[in-house]
Design a protein around this motif. Sequence first.
Motif, PDB file in Angstrom:
ATOM      1  N   GLY A 119       0.768  -1.242   0.000  1.00  0.00           N
ATOM      2  CA  GLY A 119       0.000   0.000   0.000  1.00  0.00           C
ATOM      3  C   GLY A 119       0.799   1.293   0.000  1.00  0.00           C
ATOM      4  N   VAL A 120       2.034   1.240  -0.499  1.00  0.00           N
ATOM      5  CA  VAL A 120       2.836   2.470  -0.584  1.00  0.00           C
ATOM      6  C   VAL A 120       2.774   2.991  -2.024  1.00  0.00           C
ATOM      7  CG1 VAL A 120       5.106   3.522  -0.208  1.00  0.00           C
ATOM      8  CG2 VAL A 120       4.383   1.578   1.213  1.00  0.00           C
ATOM      9  N   PHE A 121       2.421   4.265  -2.169  1.00  0.00           N
ATOM     10  CA  PHE A 121       2.451   4.929  -3.475  1.00  0.00           C
ATOM     11  C   PHE A 121       3.872   5.438  -3.663  1.00  0.00           C
ATOM     12  CE2 PHE A 121       1.921   8.869  -6.033  1.00  0.00           C
ATOM     13  CZ  PHE A 121       1.237   8.370  -7.129  1.00  0.00           C
ATOM     14  N   VAL A 122       4.582   4.885  -4.650  1.00  0.00           N
ATOM     15  CA  VAL A 122       5.985   5.270  -4.886  1.00  0.00           C
ATOM     16  C   VAL A 122       6.038   6.067  -6.179  1.00  0.00           C
ATOM     17  CG1 VAL A 122       8.348   4.437  -5.244  1.00  0.00           C
ATOM     18  CG2 VAL A 122       6.777   3.148  -3.772  1.00  0.00           C
ATOM     19  N   LEU A 123       6.664   7.228  -6.136  1.00  0.00           N
ATOM     20  CA  LEU A 123       6.707   8.117  -7.302  1.00  0.00           C
ATOM     21  C   LEU A 123       8.143   8.524  -7.594  1.00  0.00           C
ATOM     22  CD1 LEU A 123       4.974   9.887  -9.286  1.00  0.00           C
ATOM     23  CD2 LEU A 123       5.099  11.685  -7.542  1.00  0.00           C
ATOM     24  N   HIS A 124       8.569   8.328  -8.829  1.00  0.00           N
ATOM     25  CA  HIS A 124       9.898   8.770  -9.285  1.00  0.00           C
ATOM     26  C   HIS A 124       9.705   9.855 -10.334  1.00  0.00           C
ATOM     27  CE1 HIS A 124      11.125   4.776  -7.719  1.00  0.00           C
ATOM     28  NE2 HIS A 124      12.216   5.432  -7.404  1.00  0.00           N
ATOM     29  N   THR A 125      10.350  10.991 -10.135  1.00  0.00           N
ATOM     30  CA  THR A 125      10.249  12.081 -11.104  1.00  0.00           C
ATOM     31  C   THR A 125      11.645  12.568 -11.453  1.00  0.00           C
ATOM     32  OG1 THR A 125       8.267  12.753  -9.876  1.00  0.00           O
ATOM     33  CG2 THR A 125       9.005  14.233 -11.615  1.00  0.00           C
ATOM     34  N   PHE A 126      11.921  12.681 -12.723  1.00  0.00           N
ATOM     35  CA  PHE A 126      13.219  13.195 -13.159  1.00  0.00           C
ATOM     36  C   PHE A 126      13.057  14.624 -13.645  1.00  0.00           C
ATOM     37  CE2 PHE A 126      13.570   8.672 -13.139  1.00  0.00           C
ATOM     38  CZ  PHE A 126      14.835   8.471 -12.607  1.00  0.00           C
ATOM     39  N   TYR A 127      13.849  15.508 -13.042  1.00  0.00           N
ATOM     40  CA  TYR A 127      13.833  16.912 -13.430  1.00  0.00           C
ATOM     41  C   TYR A 127      15.117  17.206 -14.193  1.00  0.00           C
ATOM     42  CZ  TYR A 127      10.104  17.182  -9.968  1.00  0.00           C
ATOM     43  OH  TYR A 127       8.957  16.989  -9.267  1.00  0.00           O
ATOM     44  N   GLU A 128      15.318  18.481 -14.537  1.00  0.00           N
ATOM     45  CA  GLU A 128      16.518  18.816 -15.305  1.00  0.00           C
ATOM     46  C   GLU A 128      17.795  18.585 -14.507  1.00  0.00           C
ATOM     47  OE1 GLU A 128      16.362  22.653 -17.266  1.00  0.00           O
ATOM     48  OE2 GLU A 128      14.345  22.202 -17.977  1.00  0.00           O
TER      49      GLU A 128
END
Lengths: 174, 174
Positions: A121-130
């Motif tokens: 039940g963990v929402f895992v989010l990966h975001t790549f920025y500049e």
Amino acid sequence: MTVDEFFEKSVGEWSSQRSSHNLAWAQFEAITSDITITKKTANDDEVVSLCRQHEIAVEETDVSIAMSWEGESDWDEDEVMEGTAVMSVVKDGPANGRLLRSVGYAETIPAVGKWEMTEDGVFVLHTFYEAAAAEERIWFATPNLRMRVSLIRTSSGNGVVTASFSTEIRKLRP
Amino acid sequence: MTVDEFFEKSVGEWSSQRSSHNLAWAQFEAITSDITITKKTANDDEVVSLCRQHEIAVEETDVSIAMSWEGESDWDEDEVMEGTAVMSVVKDGPANGRLLRSVGYAETIPAVGKWEMTEDGVFVLHTFYEAAAAEERIWFATPNLRMRVSLIRTSSGNGVVTASFSTEIRKLRP
């Protein structure tokens, strides 16, 4: 928990305590804020605009929310930190997909992250920025207590610059 | 990651930054400490004594460690917090089992917790004490950065009293 249930449970008003650790300097920052999360329909102007920005058809989105926050840090108590962001979930599989954001977390530019729901039940989010990459893990300790661990990594993805921890308590209606 | 790999990677000396959130009073506490984790063999006196204490045969244990810490809190900079604990892992399945401890986390009494390794490499530990229950989630953000979220719940397991977040950086040898 499905991603839809996760966002459904996130709707509401929250009091947040956030501790941020600067890892290179071993410094602590304490931030308190109020967070409001509301649901948005797919035909909402802001959702339509977010989808256009990311060149994705509105029909592809699953659930959308708006999140606003207002808080202060113990580093500068005179400065109010506030902001608002619209987010739409796109499903690429039953437990993974993309998250469109009008404003990013590591950088205040539009961002697309990759999310997955783990079995526990963990929402895992990966975001790549500049110039950086963000990794967020959000879960519910109880239905009225949401926890969030956020890491800012160098853009290579190896080093971690800051790590922060939020505990968000639902404001209960009288 | 297997539980053996997890403990293997945990061995070493760590500099820890810990933020503790008192949820009822919205208070922050900042703790800095040095942590040393060493491996123990099954025939080590302390491991033998720990097993006897918990009435478990030494042969049932998988991996054992000793952990010691010394630190200070911004709530009382004159007081040094220090301690040591011996822990032994007992496997009940490939990715779950029990953890024997000479000293507990929520209460300083011998404790047995139930652990599991999640698919994404988080060591999750639940321990029930007389007047409280602790839930710990520990994982590696990089091989040299360990993260730990600890919750103290009321003994009924519903409310959360405090939540804390540690970032532990491995001290590298020159």
